[in-house]
Design a protein around this motif. Structure first.
Motif, PDB file in Angstrom:
ATOM      1  N   LEU A   1       0.854  -1.182   0.000  1.00 24.48           N
ATOM      2  CA  LEU A   1       0.000   0.000   0.000  1.00 24.48           C
ATOM      3  C   LEU A   1       0.893   1.237   0.000  1.00 24.48           C
ATOM      4  N   HIS A   2       0.558   2.221  -0.796  1.00 20.13           N
ATOM      5  CA  HIS A   2       1.354   3.443  -0.825  1.00 20.13           C
ATOM      6  C   HIS A   2       0.438   4.638  -1.064  1.00 20.13           C
ATOM      7  N   HIS A   3       0.890   5.775  -0.632  1.00 22.06           N
ATOM      8  CA  HIS A   3       0.130   7.002  -0.892  1.00 22.06           C
ATOM      9  C   HIS A   3       0.015   7.226  -2.400  1.00 22.06           C
ATOM     10  N   TRP A   4      -1.098   7.785  -2.810  1.00 20.49           N
ATOM     11  CA  TRP A   4      -1.366   7.950  -4.235  1.00 20.49           C
ATOM     12  C   TRP A   4      -0.565   9.120  -4.795  1.00 20.49           C
ATOM     13  N   ASP A   5       0.181   8.859  -5.867  1.00 26.19           N
ATOM     14  CA  ASP A   5       0.966   9.935  -6.480  1.00 26.19           C
ATOM     15  C   ASP A   5       0.960   9.856  -8.000  1.00 26.19           C
ATOM     16  N   ASP A   6      -0.010   9.157  -8.570  1.00 26.40           N
ATOM     17  CA  ASP A   6      -0.152   9.113 -10.028  1.00 26.40           C
ATOM     18  C   ASP A   6      -1.369   9.940 -10.405  1.00 26.40           C
ATOM     19  N   TRP A   7      -1.133  11.211 -10.619  1.00 25.95           N
ATOM     20  CA  TRP A   7      -2.248  12.129 -10.856  1.00 25.95           C
ATOM     21  C   TRP A   7      -2.837  11.985 -12.251  1.00 25.95           C
ATOM     22  N   TYR A   8      -2.172  11.234 -13.114  1.00 27.70           N
ATOM     23  CA  TYR A   8      -2.723  10.990 -14.455  1.00 27.70           C
ATOM     24  C   TYR A   8      -3.646   9.775 -14.477  1.00 27.70           C
ATOM     25  N   ASP A   9      -3.767   9.091 -13.368  1.00 25.15           N
ATOM     26  CA  ASP A   9      -4.582   7.878 -13.292  1.00 25.15           C
ATOM     27  C   ASP A   9      -5.926   8.223 -12.657  1.00 25.15           C
ATOM     28  N   TYR A  10      -6.941   8.348 -13.486  1.00 20.54           N
ATOM     29  CA  TYR A  10      -8.283   8.668 -13.015  1.00 20.54           C
ATOM     30  C   TYR A  10      -9.279   8.129 -14.042  1.00 20.54           C
ATOM     31  N   PRO A  11     -10.533   7.962 -13.685  1.00 15.72           N
ATOM     32  CA  PRO A  11     -11.524   7.464 -14.651  1.00 15.72           C
ATOM     33  C   PRO A  11     -11.574   8.361 -15.880  1.00 15.72           C
ATOM     34  N   SER A  12     -11.608   7.759 -17.033  1.00 11.07           N
ATOM     35  CA  SER A  12     -11.670   8.420 -18.344  1.00 11.07           C
ATOM     36  C   SER A  12     -10.356   9.074 -18.753  1.00 11.07           C
ATOM     37  N   SER A  13      -9.273   8.788 -18.033  1.00  9.97           N
ATOM     38  CA  SER A  13      -7.984   9.376 -18.396  1.00  9.97           C
ATOM     39  C   SER A  13      -7.557   8.920 -19.789  1.00  9.97           C
ATOM     40  N   TYR A  14      -7.041   9.869 -20.568  1.00  9.19           N
ATOM     41  CA  TYR A  14      -6.524   9.560 -21.908  1.00  9.19           C
ATOM     42  C   TYR A  14      -5.175   8.856 -21.825  1.00  9.19           C
ATOM     43  N   TRP A  15      -4.475   9.031 -20.703  1.00  9.24           N
ATOM     44  CA  TRP A  15      -3.082   8.584 -20.608  1.00  9.24           C
ATOM     45  C   TRP A  15      -2.966   7.165 -20.076  1.00  9.24           C
ATOM     46  N   VAL A  16      -3.777   6.270 -20.619  1.00 11.24           N
ATOM     47  CA  VAL A  16      -3.713   4.862 -20.247  1.00 11.24           C
ATOM     48  C   VAL A  16      -3.477   4.040 -21.512  1.00 11.24           C
ATOM     49  N   GLU A  17      -2.974   2.827 -21.313  1.00 11.88           N
ATOM     50  CA  GLU A  17      -2.736   1.946 -22.451  1.00 11.88           C
ATOM     51  C   GLU A  17      -4.049   1.668 -23.177  1.00 11.88           C
ATOM     52  N   GLY A  18      -3.997   1.763 -24.493  1.00  8.99           N
ATOM     53  CA  GLY A  18      -5.167   1.477 -25.306  1.00  8.99           C
ATOM     54  C   GLY A  18      -5.977   2.699 -25.680  1.00  8.99           C
TER      55      GLY A  18
ATOM     56  N   ARG B   1      -4.380   6.054 -25.794  1.00 16.74           N
ATOM     57  CA  ARG B   1      -3.525   7.001 -26.499  1.00 16.74           C
ATOM     58  C   ARG B   1      -3.498   6.659 -27.986  1.00 16.74           C
ATOM     59  N   ARG B   2      -3.367   7.684 -28.815  1.00 15.88           N
ATOM     60  CA  ARG B   2      -3.414   7.505 -30.259  1.00 15.88           C
ATOM     61  C   ARG B   2      -2.239   8.204 -30.927  1.00 15.88           C
ATOM     62  N   GLY B   3      -1.905   7.751 -32.134  1.00 13.49           N
ATOM     63  CA  GLY B   3      -0.875   8.394 -32.939  1.00 13.49           C
ATOM     64  C   GLY B   3       0.472   8.445 -32.243  1.00 13.49           C
ATOM     65  N   VAL B   4       1.127   9.602 -32.300  1.00 15.09           N
ATOM     66  CA  VAL B   4       2.456   9.733 -31.705  1.00 15.09           C
ATOM     67  C   VAL B   4       2.399   9.617 -30.189  1.00 15.09           C
ATOM     68  N   ASP B   5       1.216   9.823 -29.582  1.00 21.30           N
ATOM     69  CA  ASP B   5       1.108   9.730 -28.126  1.00 21.30           C
ATOM     70  C   ASP B   5       1.336   8.316 -27.612  1.00 21.30           C
TER      71      ASP B   5
ATOM     72  N   ILE C   1       6.653   6.101 -23.149  1.00 19.37           N
ATOM     73  CA  ILE C   1       5.435   6.904 -23.163  1.00 19.37           C
ATOM     74  C   ILE C   1       5.740   8.376 -23.437  1.00 19.37           C
ATOM     75  N   ASP C   2       6.971   8.814 -23.102  1.00 18.48           N
ATOM     76  CA  ASP C   2       7.364  10.211 -23.312  1.00 18.48           C
ATOM     77  C   ASP C   2       8.045  10.433 -24.653  1.00 18.48           C
ATOM     78  N   ARG C   3       8.336   9.369 -25.379  1.00 20.73           N
ATOM     79  CA  ARG C   3       8.978   9.529 -26.686  1.00 20.73           C
ATOM     80  C   ARG C   3       7.898   9.722 -27.756  1.00 20.73           C
ATOM     81  N   ASN C   4       7.245  10.881 -27.682  1.00 16.80           N
ATOM     82  CA  ASN C   4       6.089  11.144 -28.555  1.00 16.80           C
ATOM     83  C   ASN C   4       6.272  12.411 -29.385  1.00 16.80           C
ATOM     84  N   TYR C   5       7.517  12.901 -29.504  1.00 16.45           N
ATOM     85  CA  TYR C   5       7.836  14.068 -30.354  1.00 16.45           C
ATOM     86  C   TYR C   5       7.129  15.349 -29.914  1.00 16.45           C
ATOM     87  N   GLY C   6       6.667  15.373 -28.671  1.00  9.94           N
ATOM     88  CA  GLY C   6       5.931  16.558 -28.223  1.00  9.94           C
ATOM     89  C   GLY C   6       4.455  16.482 -28.523  1.00  9.94           C
ATOM     90  N   GLY C   7       3.964  15.294 -28.855  1.00 12.45           N
ATOM     91  CA  GLY C   7       2.546  15.143 -29.162  1.00 12.45           C
ATOM     92  C   GLY C   7       2.219  15.662 -30.552  1.00 12.45           C
TER      93      GLY C   7
END
Length: 525
Positions: A355-372, A374-378, A447-453
């Motif tokens: 168990l750990h304190h939550w520190d993934d602020w990109y992880d939330y319902p309907s987040s775009y930043w999850v596997e499956g 993201r699209r294109g260069v993202d 995940i960060d090698r996306n050319y700046g989106g």
């Protein structure tokens, strides 16, 4: 061909070029509008900052919840919605959405909006087209003017050939990708303008008396560059090293200026998020709370098994409602306590969970930043070799999209030909910062090698524009002395301007090379 004493100043031509560039940007801002026609916001990237600006002035908070579901003229449209957002617990104990961008720049622009709304009596949320254009013009046009004036003034001081001066002045005004970024709200234009200001102050200091106030201004500009482009911190440090070697009297003023920006950066971040780290850096596991006993069947613990260590850590009560929800990572679950607090449950070994304190602020319902999702260069480029090739000479290439930059490495290699030691050291610093930042981006996780989106160029290096133009000064003068050299230089500039012109309807689109290669079937968009 060297400029002789008594020749007419080239600033007449400089002024004409600068006025034309500012007029082009002003005209584009006057008609800038979203694809759907309901705001002056061109993408999720700038909408993220616009939400913060509106929330600060209209509600006095960094929370952007009210704007995300705001409806436009069309019932099914959410013109303020953005994927560049994070979610974490606010001061009221509840979960809220915030922009993922560092809050310093939006806070400063909110000051402009406050003045505009007090003067015009309109709210941005009610007039997102008209008021958005007004604010955009008040922010971007002066910022672009600073970049153009400071860069051209610095080049004028170190160059002798009149034709070469005019050539690089035209390149500054029209040859980089900063013009397209001047019609949208972003951090790249302020970063480039700030870096140009430091460059100009450094160059002028060897011909004119420079007081501590000037060095303080250089520190503000150097710190502000890093505040807008974190990897630019490398050049901020290199500037300090340069001053230590050649202008020790500058160190106190420069350091004080950097310190002021650093305080503002961390203070606004703390006020917005109660964290010193920018929101985009919260993407992992927080501090460990407890290690759970291994499960015999290898399955994750159940809610009742998780509740006891949460009670021991004073994070839950015996009657608290605890639920386990999926996370964007397969080896982690979100543990939701009631409706306001969540912690992470991560697998650290086979059958072993923490168990750990939550520190993934990109992880939330309907987040775009999850596997499956993201699209294109993202999606990210798996191969670092391919990524390096594409960001230099490929579809997002620094040199393929702006052939003018081919003069930059030549100028850096030829630094030893400069007469002044200070200029040679500056070119060496530019070379070192270029290599450091290039390697930094190539070594980023997939995940960060996306050319700046989705962007018209590799935008993360745009702040180098004044430095790379300075690096091109030596090669430009060498080419100017030869007829074929002038023809080559004009050809490189023409191609760079043409590439830039393909993006004048907005910076948030794929580069023309990327689109063309997609049409040919060479890459999958």
């Amino acid at each position: 061909m060297k400029e002789s004493v008594g020749q007419e100043s080239p600033w007449g031509v400089y002024t004409l070029l600068i006025v034309i560039a500012l007029s082009v940007v002003s005209g584009r801002i006057a008609v800038v509008i979203s694809r759907e026609g309901d705001t002056a916001f061109l993408s999720a990237n700038d909408r993220s900052r616009w939400c913060t600006i509106a929330a600060l002035v209209e509600h006095g908070t960094y929370v952007i919840d009210p704007y995300l579901n705001r409806r436009g003229a069309k019932a099914n449209r959410r013109p303020w919605a953005t994927i560049d957002l994070v979610r974490h617990r606010g001061r009221d104990g509840k979960m809220h959405y915030y922009s993922s961008k560092p809050p310093l720049l939006p806070t400063m622009i909110a000051g402009v909006y406050w003045g505009v709304t007090r003067t015009m009596g309109m709210w941005l949320s009610d007039q997102p087209i008209y008021l958005g254009r007004v604010i955009l013009w008040l922010v971007n046009v002066p910022t672009l003017a600073v970049f153009l004036l400071a860069t051209i003034a610095a080049l004028d001081r170190v160059m002798e050939d009149r034709w070469a001066k005019w050539f690089l002045a035209a390149a500054t005004c029209f040859g980089t990708m900063l013009l397209p970024f001047s019609i949208a709200l972003n951090n790249h234009l302020p970063a480039a303008a700030s870096m140009a200001m430091v460059l100009w102050i450094f160059v002028r200091s060897f011909e004119q008396p420079t007081t501590t106030l000037w060095w303080f201004l250089a520190g503000l500009a150097g710190g502000f560059t890093a505040a807008n482009e974190l990897p630019a911190l490398s050049m901020t440090v290199f500037w300090a090293g340069l001053f230590l070697l050649v202008r020790r009297d500058a160190l106190i003023g420069y350091s004080a200026g950097v310190l002021v920006v650093a305080v503002a950066f961390f203070a606004t971040n703390w006020i917005a998020h109660e964290s010193l780290r920018p929101p985009y850096m919260h993407r992992g596991d927080g501090q460990r709370i407890a290690t759970l006993a291994p499960a015999e069947d290898g399955e994750p613990p159940t809610a009742p098994q998780v509740l006891k260590p949460l009670i021991d850590a004073n994070l839950a009560q015996p009657d608290s409602q605890v639920s386990l929800q999926p996370s964007r990572r397969q080896d982690r679950l979100r543990v939701v306590i009631g409706d306001s607090l969540q912690v992470g449950l991560s697998r650290v070994a086979e059958g072993q969970w923490e168990l750990h304190h939550w520190d993934d602020w990109y992880d939330y319902p309907s987040s775009y930043w999850v596997e499956g999702r993201r699209r294109g260069v993202d999606v990210g480029e798996p191969s670092r070799f391919v990524y390096a090739a594409q960001m230099t000479f490929g579809h997002h290439g620094i040199f393929s999209l702006t052939p003018l930059w081919l003069l930059m490495p030549v100028g850096l290699v030829g630094a030893w030909t400069w007469n002044r030691r200070e200029h040679r050291l500056l070119l060496a610093s530019i070379a070192a910062a270029t290599i450091v930042c290039g390697v930094f981006y190539v070594l980023r996780p997939e995940i960060d090698r996306n050319y700046g989106g989705v962007s018209v160029c590799f935008r993360w290096l745009l702040w180098f524009a004044p430095l790379w133009l300075f690096s091109a000064a030596g090669p430009a003068q060498w080419l100017a002395a030869r007829r074929w050299g002038r023809m080559l230089a004009v050809g490189m500039l023409a191609l760079s301007v043409a590439s830039m012109a393909t993006s004048l309807d907005g910076p948030w689109q794929s580069p023309w090379l990327y689109r063309f290669w997609s049409f040919l079937g060479w890459i999958e968009p």
